[in-house]
Design an enzyme around this catalytic site. Structure first.
Site, PDB file in Angstrom:
ATOM      1  N   HIS A  98      57.857  -1.300  18.293  1.00 23.76           N
ATOM      2  CA  HIS A  98      56.705  -0.402  18.092  1.00 23.76           C
ATOM      3  C   HIS A  98      57.078   0.863  17.311  1.00 23.76           C
ATOM      4  O   HIS A  98      58.241   1.270  17.250  1.00 23.76           O
ATOM      5  CB  HIS A  98      56.093  -0.009  19.439  1.00 23.76           C
ATOM      6  CG  HIS A  98      56.994   0.841  20.285  1.00 23.76           C
ATOM      7  ND1 HIS A  98      57.179   2.190  20.065  1.00 23.76           N
ATOM      8  CD2 HIS A  98      57.776   0.541  21.351  1.00 23.76           C
ATOM      9  CE1 HIS A  98      58.024   2.676  20.953  1.00 23.76           C
ATOM     10  NE2 HIS A  98      58.419   1.686  21.742  1.00 23.76           N
ATOM     11  N   HIS A 136      59.807  -3.568  22.471  1.00 25.25           N
ATOM     12  CA  HIS A 136      60.484  -2.273  22.580  1.00 25.25           C
ATOM     13  C   HIS A 136      61.960  -2.389  22.207  1.00 25.25           C
ATOM     14  O   HIS A 136      62.507  -3.491  22.161  1.00 25.25           O
ATOM     15  CB  HIS A 136      60.363  -1.760  24.018  1.00 25.25           C
ATOM     16  CG  HIS A 136      58.944  -1.698  24.489  1.00 25.25           C
ATOM     17  ND1 HIS A 136      58.199  -0.542  24.460  1.00 25.25           N
ATOM     18  CD2 HIS A 136      58.128  -2.669  24.989  1.00 25.25           C
ATOM     19  CE1 HIS A 136      56.980  -0.798  24.916  1.00 25.25           C
ATOM     20  NE2 HIS A 136      56.910  -2.073  25.235  1.00 25.25           N
ATOM     21  N   ARG A 155      52.054   1.670  23.823  1.00 27.88           N
ATOM     22  CA  ARG A 155      52.637   1.899  22.491  1.00 27.88           C
ATOM     23  C   ARG A 155      52.879   0.594  21.740  1.00 27.88           C
ATOM     24  O   ARG A 155      52.712   0.527  20.523  1.00 27.88           O
ATOM     25  CB  ARG A 155      53.902   2.747  22.587  1.00 27.88           C
ATOM     26  CG  ARG A 155      54.963   2.252  23.564  1.00 27.88           C
ATOM     27  CD  ARG A 155      55.926   3.385  23.906  1.00 27.88           C
ATOM     28  NE  ARG A 155      57.104   2.985  24.661  1.00 27.88           N
ATOM     29  CZ  ARG A 155      57.199   3.001  25.981  1.00 27.88           C
ATOM     30  NH1 ARG A 155      56.151   3.350  26.721  1.00 27.88           N
ATOM     31  NH2 ARG A 155      58.336   2.668  26.577  1.00 27.88           N
ATOM     32  N   GLU A 168      59.663  -2.140  27.950  1.00 27.03           N
ATOM     33  CA  GLU A 168      60.906  -1.404  27.724  1.00 27.03           C
ATOM     34  C   GLU A 168      61.697  -1.374  29.032  1.00 27.03           C
ATOM     35  O   GLU A 168      61.142  -1.602  30.108  1.00 27.03           O
ATOM     36  CB  GLU A 168      60.556   0.030  27.270  1.00 27.03           C
ATOM     37  CG  GLU A 168      61.732   0.946  26.983  1.00 27.03           C
ATOM     38  CD  GLU A 168      62.742   0.397  25.992  1.00 27.03           C
ATOM     39  OE1 GLU A 168      63.404  -0.601  26.316  1.00 27.03           O
ATOM     40  OE2 GLU A 168      62.882   0.965  24.900  1.00 27.03           O
TER      41      GLU A 168
END
Length: 256
Positions: A14, A190, A66, A93
């Site tokens: 991202h 991520h 995100r 993440e």
């Protein structure tokens, strides 16, 4: 595709989040993209995929905003908003434990640069676990996007190793079957979840993964043979200098 390749998968990390911008440990805290992150998703990620005339049948992403925002911008630009999107918490993440919400530079000043880089990049040394006193503890625990996660699966801190323990089975069980079925697959996730996947796919050693960084926003493609073994190297959709600069930016603790 490389010679001998049967399949290929596209991956995107991202764009810059609000907390990347402020140089804060983010992990499972659910912040959105910064303006620059939105611009990157549009002008770096989507633009590179458009240049290559990439098209997809299915997309995978995490449960965090995100990554979802980055994917939404890409799919809109590629006119692919109708394709199925699977949000998988195991692609989240890594959880940064007690570091969540703290500035990386400040933590380096308190604990030492070396210790913070060990927490950020080592394979199996976790930061301290997040406590209910952390200002973001309840926001993470009560995030509706994460409510479906079983209590015993909900981490309080993670390493690359423990992140891989959830990411790799998701790759094997959810993503590979779609690739084998001939689907063109896009994965937007991520830094750590993608580093874990690349480590697994490429067979990178525990020591070497410490030095391996993935740039934000620059898509990369991995080709596979019929047994889903990697063929050739990682193909970044940008020139070498751009990729190197972006990797260095990610590796740095930052001066803020």
């Amino acid at each position: 595709m490389h010679k001998g390749a049967m399949y290929s998968v596209t991956f995107v990390r991202h764009g810059e989040s609000e907390w990347n911008k402020m140089n804060l440990f983010c992990g499972w805290h659910d912040v959105g993209l910064s303006e620059e992150g939105e611009w990157d998703a549009l002008e770096v990620s989507a633009a590179a995929l458009k240049r290559e005339n990439m098209c997809y049948d299915i997309a995978f992403t995490s449960c965090l905003r995100r990554a979802n925002q980055t994917l939404d911008i890409i799919l809109k630009q590629l006119n692919l908003v109708e394709i199925p999107v699977k949000q998988l918490w195991r692609l989240n993440e890594r959880h940064y434990g007690a570091l969540t919400g703290f500035n990386k530079r400040q933590m380096a000043d308190i604990y030492g640069e070396e210790q913070v880089q060990v927490w950020r990049r080592s394979f199996n040394i976790p930061p301290p676990a997040i406590e209910p006193t952390n200002p973001y503890y309840h926001a993470i625990k009560n995030n509706p996007r994460l409510r479906h996660i079983n209590e015993q699966d909900f981490p309080t801190t993670e390493t690359l190793e423990t992140t891989m323990e959830r990411v790799v089975p998701e790759w094997t069980d959810s993503i590979i079957p779609e690739v084998r079925a001939g689907k063109r697959v896009l994965v937007v996730a991520h830094g750590t979840s993608l580093r874990g996947l690349v480590k697994h796919i490429q067979g990178i050693s525990d020591a070497d993964i410490m030095k391996f960084n993935l740039p934000n926003s620059i898509p990369f493609i991995i080709d596979f043979d019929e047994s889903m073994k990697m063929v050739g190297g990682i193909r970044f959709l940008a020139n070498d200098e751009t990729v190197l600069k972006a990797m260095e930016k990610v590796a740095s603790i930052g001066g803020k």
